[in-house]
Design a protein around this motif. Sequence first.
Motif, PDB file in Angstrom:
ATOM      1  N   GLN A  23       0.722  -1.298   0.049  1.00 13.88           N
ATOM      2  CA  GLN A  23       0.097   0.072  -0.050  1.00 13.88           C
ATOM      3  C   GLN A  23       0.786   1.531   0.152  1.00 13.88           C
ATOM      4  O   GLN A  23       0.287   2.444  -0.064  1.00 13.88           O
ATOM      5  CB  GLN A  23      -1.001   0.032   1.187  1.00 13.88           C
ATOM      6  N   GLN A  24       1.891   1.089  -0.034  1.00 11.08           N
ATOM      7  CA  GLN A  24       3.077   2.274  -0.196  1.00 11.08           C
ATOM      8  C   GLN A  24       3.103   2.539  -1.500  1.00 11.08           C
ATOM      9  O   GLN A  24       3.342   1.583  -2.261  1.00 11.08           O
ATOM     10  CB  GLN A  24       4.250   2.137   0.692  1.00 11.08           C
ATOM     11  N   GLY A  25       3.287   3.749  -1.844  1.00 10.12           N
ATOM     12  CA  GLY A  25       3.371   4.264  -3.133  1.00 10.12           C
ATOM     13  C   GLY A  25       4.697   3.818  -3.745  1.00 10.12           C
ATOM     14  O   GLY A  25       5.791   4.240  -2.896  1.00 10.12           O
ATOM     15  N   MET A  26       4.872   3.700  -4.926  1.00 10.34           N
ATOM     16  CA  MET A  26       6.202   3.497  -5.583  1.00 10.34           C
ATOM     17  C   MET A  26       6.085   4.691  -6.902  1.00 10.34           C
ATOM     18  O   MET A  26       5.234   4.425  -7.706  1.00 10.34           O
ATOM     19  CB  MET A  26       6.471   2.025  -6.006  1.00 10.34           C
ATOM     20  N   ASN A  27       7.082   5.602  -6.660  1.00 12.70           N
ATOM     21  CA  ASN A  27       7.129   6.432  -7.716  1.00 12.70           C
ATOM     22  C   ASN A  27       7.837   6.024  -9.060  1.00 12.70           C
ATOM     23  O   ASN A  27       8.981   5.394  -8.735  1.00 12.70           O
ATOM     24  CB  ASN A  27       7.938   7.892  -7.497  1.00 12.70           C
ATOM     25  N   ILE A  28       7.408   5.877 -10.371  1.00  7.47           N
ATOM     26  CA  ILE A  28       7.986   5.496 -11.429  1.00  7.47           C
ATOM     27  C   ILE A  28       8.170   6.667 -12.315  1.00  7.47           C
ATOM     28  O   ILE A  28       7.256   7.233 -12.696  1.00  7.47           O
ATOM     29  CB  ILE A  28       7.076   4.246 -11.906  1.00  7.47           C
ATOM     30  N   THR A  29       9.210   6.635 -13.126  1.00  9.06           N
ATOM     31  CA  THR A  29       9.451   7.787 -14.247  1.00  9.06           C
ATOM     32  C   THR A  29      10.094   6.781 -15.139  1.00  9.06           C
ATOM     33  O   THR A  29      10.934   5.912 -15.132  1.00  9.06           O
ATOM     34  CB  THR A  29      10.416   8.823 -13.812  1.00  9.06           C
ATOM     35  N   ILE A  30      10.040   6.998 -16.392  1.00 12.31           N
ATOM     36  CA  ILE A  30      10.634   6.781 -17.540  1.00 12.31           C
ATOM     37  C   ILE A  30      11.131   7.979 -18.362  1.00 12.31           C
ATOM     38  O   ILE A  30      10.393   8.724 -18.988  1.00 12.31           O
ATOM     39  CB  ILE A  30       9.559   5.946 -18.690  1.00 12.31           C
ATOM     40  N   ALA A  57      12.675   3.765 -10.227  1.00 17.67           N
ATOM     41  CA  ALA A  57      11.716   3.630  -9.294  1.00 17.67           C
ATOM     42  C   ALA A  57      12.193   3.869  -7.967  1.00 17.67           C
ATOM     43  O   ALA A  57      13.395   3.509  -7.492  1.00 17.67           O
ATOM     44  CB  ALA A  57      11.224   2.108  -9.235  1.00 17.67           C
ATOM     45  N   GLN A  58      11.337   4.531  -7.176  1.00 18.75           N
ATOM     46  CA  GLN A  58      11.713   4.870  -5.756  1.00 18.75           C
ATOM     47  C   GLN A  58      10.351   4.820  -4.932  1.00 18.75           C
ATOM     48  O   GLN A  58       9.258   5.296  -5.338  1.00 18.75           O
ATOM     49  CB  GLN A  58      12.438   6.603  -5.741  1.00 18.75           C
ATOM     50  N   MET A  59      10.726   4.440  -3.846  1.00 17.81           N
ATOM     51  CA  MET A  59       9.426   4.314  -2.644  1.00 17.81           C
ATOM     52  C   MET A  59       8.989   5.633  -2.414  1.00 17.81           C
ATOM     53  O   MET A  59       9.927   6.368  -2.210  1.00 17.81           O
ATOM     54  CB  MET A  59       9.702   3.495  -1.553  1.00 17.81           C
ATOM     55  N   SER A  60       7.936   5.986  -2.424  1.00 22.81           N
ATOM     56  CA  SER A  60       7.139   7.463  -2.117  1.00 22.81           C
ATOM     57  C   SER A  60       8.159   7.735  -0.665  1.00 22.81           C
ATOM     58  O   SER A  60       8.004   9.053  -0.421  1.00 22.81           O
ATOM     59  CB  SER A  60       5.930   7.502  -2.051  1.00 22.81           C
ATOM     60  N   SER A  61       8.228   6.807   0.370  1.00 23.34           N
ATOM     61  CA  SER A  61       8.655   7.538   1.607  1.00 23.34           C
ATOM     62  C   SER A  61       9.956   7.299   1.581  1.00 23.34           C
ATOM     63  O   SER A  61      10.683   7.770   2.726  1.00 23.34           O
ATOM     64  CB  SER A  61       7.777   6.789   2.597  1.00 23.34           C
ATOM     65  N   ALA A  66      17.693   5.574  -2.363  1.00 22.39           N
ATOM     66  CA  ALA A  66      17.045   4.318  -2.519  1.00 22.39           C
ATOM     67  C   ALA A  66      16.473   4.126  -3.741  1.00 22.39           C
ATOM     68  O   ALA A  66      15.915   3.186  -4.104  1.00 22.39           O
ATOM     69  CB  ALA A  66      15.985   4.243  -1.457  1.00 22.39           C
ATOM     70  N   ALA A  67      16.638   5.360  -4.777  1.00 24.72           N
ATOM     71  CA  ALA A  67      16.008   5.125  -6.202  1.00 24.72           C
ATOM     72  C   ALA A  67      16.994   3.975  -6.802  1.00 24.72           C
ATOM     73  O   ALA A  67      18.108   4.004  -6.721  1.00 24.72           O
ATOM     74  CB  ALA A  67      16.002   6.370  -6.883  1.00 24.72           C
ATOM     75  N   VAL A  68      16.202   3.192  -7.816  1.00 21.51           N
ATOM     76  CA  VAL A  68      16.981   2.435  -8.624  1.00 21.51           C
ATOM     77  C   VAL A  68      16.373   2.515  -9.939  1.00 21.51           C
ATOM     78  O   VAL A  68      15.297   2.565 -10.507  1.00 21.51           O
ATOM     79  CB  VAL A  68      16.600   0.849  -8.044  1.00 21.51           C
ATOM     80  N   SER A  69      17.500   2.359 -10.946  1.00 19.47           N
ATOM     81  CA  SER A  69      17.130   2.478 -12.439  1.00 19.47           C
ATOM     82  C   SER A  69      17.435   1.236 -13.106  1.00 19.47           C
ATOM     83  O   SER A  69      18.416   0.343 -12.783  1.00 19.47           O
ATOM     84  CB  SER A  69      18.079   3.683 -12.842  1.00 19.47           C
ATOM     85  N   HIS A  70      16.443   1.220 -14.136  1.00 12.22           N
ATOM     86  CA  HIS A  70      16.676  -0.075 -15.103  1.00 12.22           C
ATOM     87  C   HIS A  70      16.644   0.340 -16.505  1.00 12.22           C
ATOM     88  O   HIS A  70      15.754   1.153 -16.797  1.00 12.22           O
ATOM     89  CB  HIS A  70      15.555  -1.099 -14.838  1.00 12.22           C
ATOM     90  N   GLU A  71      17.272   0.084 -17.214  1.00  8.39           N
ATOM     91  CA  GLU A  71      17.296   0.153 -18.752  1.00  8.39           C
ATOM     92  C   GLU A  71      16.781  -0.951 -19.425  1.00  8.39           C
ATOM     93  O   GLU A  71      17.099  -2.086 -19.327  1.00  8.39           O
ATOM     94  CB  GLU A  71      18.913   0.509 -19.381  1.00  8.39           C
ATOM     95  N   VAL A  72      15.985  -0.300 -20.490  1.00  7.05           N
ATOM     96  CA  VAL A  72      15.041  -1.457 -21.252  1.00  7.05           C
ATOM     97  C   VAL A  72      15.396  -0.770 -22.511  1.00  7.05           C
ATOM     98  O   VAL A  72      14.979   0.194 -23.098  1.00  7.05           O
ATOM     99  CB  VAL A  72      13.541  -1.084 -21.001  1.00  7.05           C
ATOM    100  N   ALA A  90      17.598  -2.870   6.167  1.00  6.94           N
ATOM    101  CA  ALA A  90      17.506  -2.510   7.566  1.00  6.94           C
ATOM    102  C   ALA A  90      16.557  -1.190   7.815  1.00  6.94           C
ATOM    103  O   ALA A  90      15.982  -0.955   8.731  1.00  6.94           O
ATOM    104  CB  ALA A  90      18.971  -2.223   8.217  1.00  6.94           C
ATOM    105  N   LEU A  91      16.798  -0.215   7.062  1.00 12.87           N
ATOM    106  CA  LEU A  91      15.872   1.014   7.251  1.00 12.87           C
ATOM    107  C   LEU A  91      14.916   1.165   6.408  1.00 12.87           C
ATOM    108  O   LEU A  91      13.887   2.090   6.734  1.00 12.87           O
ATOM    109  CB  LEU A  91      16.872   2.395   7.303  1.00 12.87           C
ATOM    110  N   GLN A  92      15.216   0.666   4.786  1.00 20.97           N
ATOM    111  CA  GLN A  92      14.174   1.220   3.842  1.00 20.97           C
ATOM    112  C   GLN A  92      14.324   0.146   2.767  1.00 20.97           C
ATOM    113  O   GLN A  92      15.221  -0.446   2.655  1.00 20.97           O
ATOM    114  CB  GLN A  92      14.005   2.480   3.347  1.00 20.97           C
ATOM    115  N   GLY A  93      13.028  -0.093   2.076  1.00 22.99           N
ATOM    116  CA  GLY A  93      13.100  -0.957   0.992  1.00 22.99           C
ATOM    117  C   GLY A  93      13.628  -0.261  -0.238  1.00 22.99           C
ATOM    118  O   GLY A  93      13.380   0.907  -0.406  1.00 22.99           O
ATOM    119  N   LYS A  94      13.979  -1.021  -1.215  1.00 20.07           N
ATOM    120  CA  LYS A  94      14.575  -0.757  -2.531  1.00 20.07           C
ATOM    121  C   LYS A  94      13.742  -1.464  -3.539  1.00 20.07           C
ATOM    122  O   LYS A  94      13.765  -2.584  -3.445  1.00 20.07           O
ATOM    123  CB  LYS A  94      16.185  -0.765  -2.652  1.00 20.07           C
ATOM    124  N   PRO A  95      13.302  -0.699  -4.680  1.00 19.56           N
ATOM    125  CA  PRO A  95      12.846  -1.372  -5.584  1.00 19.56           C
ATOM    126  C   PRO A  95      13.611  -2.499  -6.403  1.00 19.56           C
ATOM    127  O   PRO A  95      14.870  -2.037  -6.414  1.00 19.56           O
ATOM    128  CB  PRO A  95      12.049  -0.408  -6.678  1.00 19.56           C
TER     129      PRO A  95
END
Length: 119
Positions: A23-30, A57-61, A66-72, A90-95
């Motif tokens: 239920q936590q938002g995940m911000n996505i950009t292309i 992708a980065q968790m909204s909080s 903690a932002a992670v990028s992926h090339e397509v 330990a402190l936050q989730g990474k996409p």
Amino acid sequence: MKMVPATGKARIYIMRKGFVAGQQGMNITIGDQFDSQIRSKYFLMAEVEPGTHEVTAQMSSGSKSAAVSHEVTLAEGEIALLDMKINMGALQGKPDFTEIRDAREANGMLTGLKLVKWK
């Protein structure tokens, strides 16, 4: 759902189905063209020009670190589905990105999810 891009285009689908932080938002950009947020049980779809695209992708909080990028890289008429998961630290989730290129498999994975529009 037909997973066929418009003539001269390719498609990127981005989905979340997992339970962890669902239920936590995940911000996505292309690149600079697309920007939105998804939660579990939702997906995004972007028609893009053939070529290489950076999806971030980065968790909204979460912090920007903690932002992670992926090339397509896609040719005309190709699709890619990015199945988003969360790797809990330990402190936050990474996409985490899992890329699926098979249209039939991708279509099955999107079944039951709701489409979110880009901002």
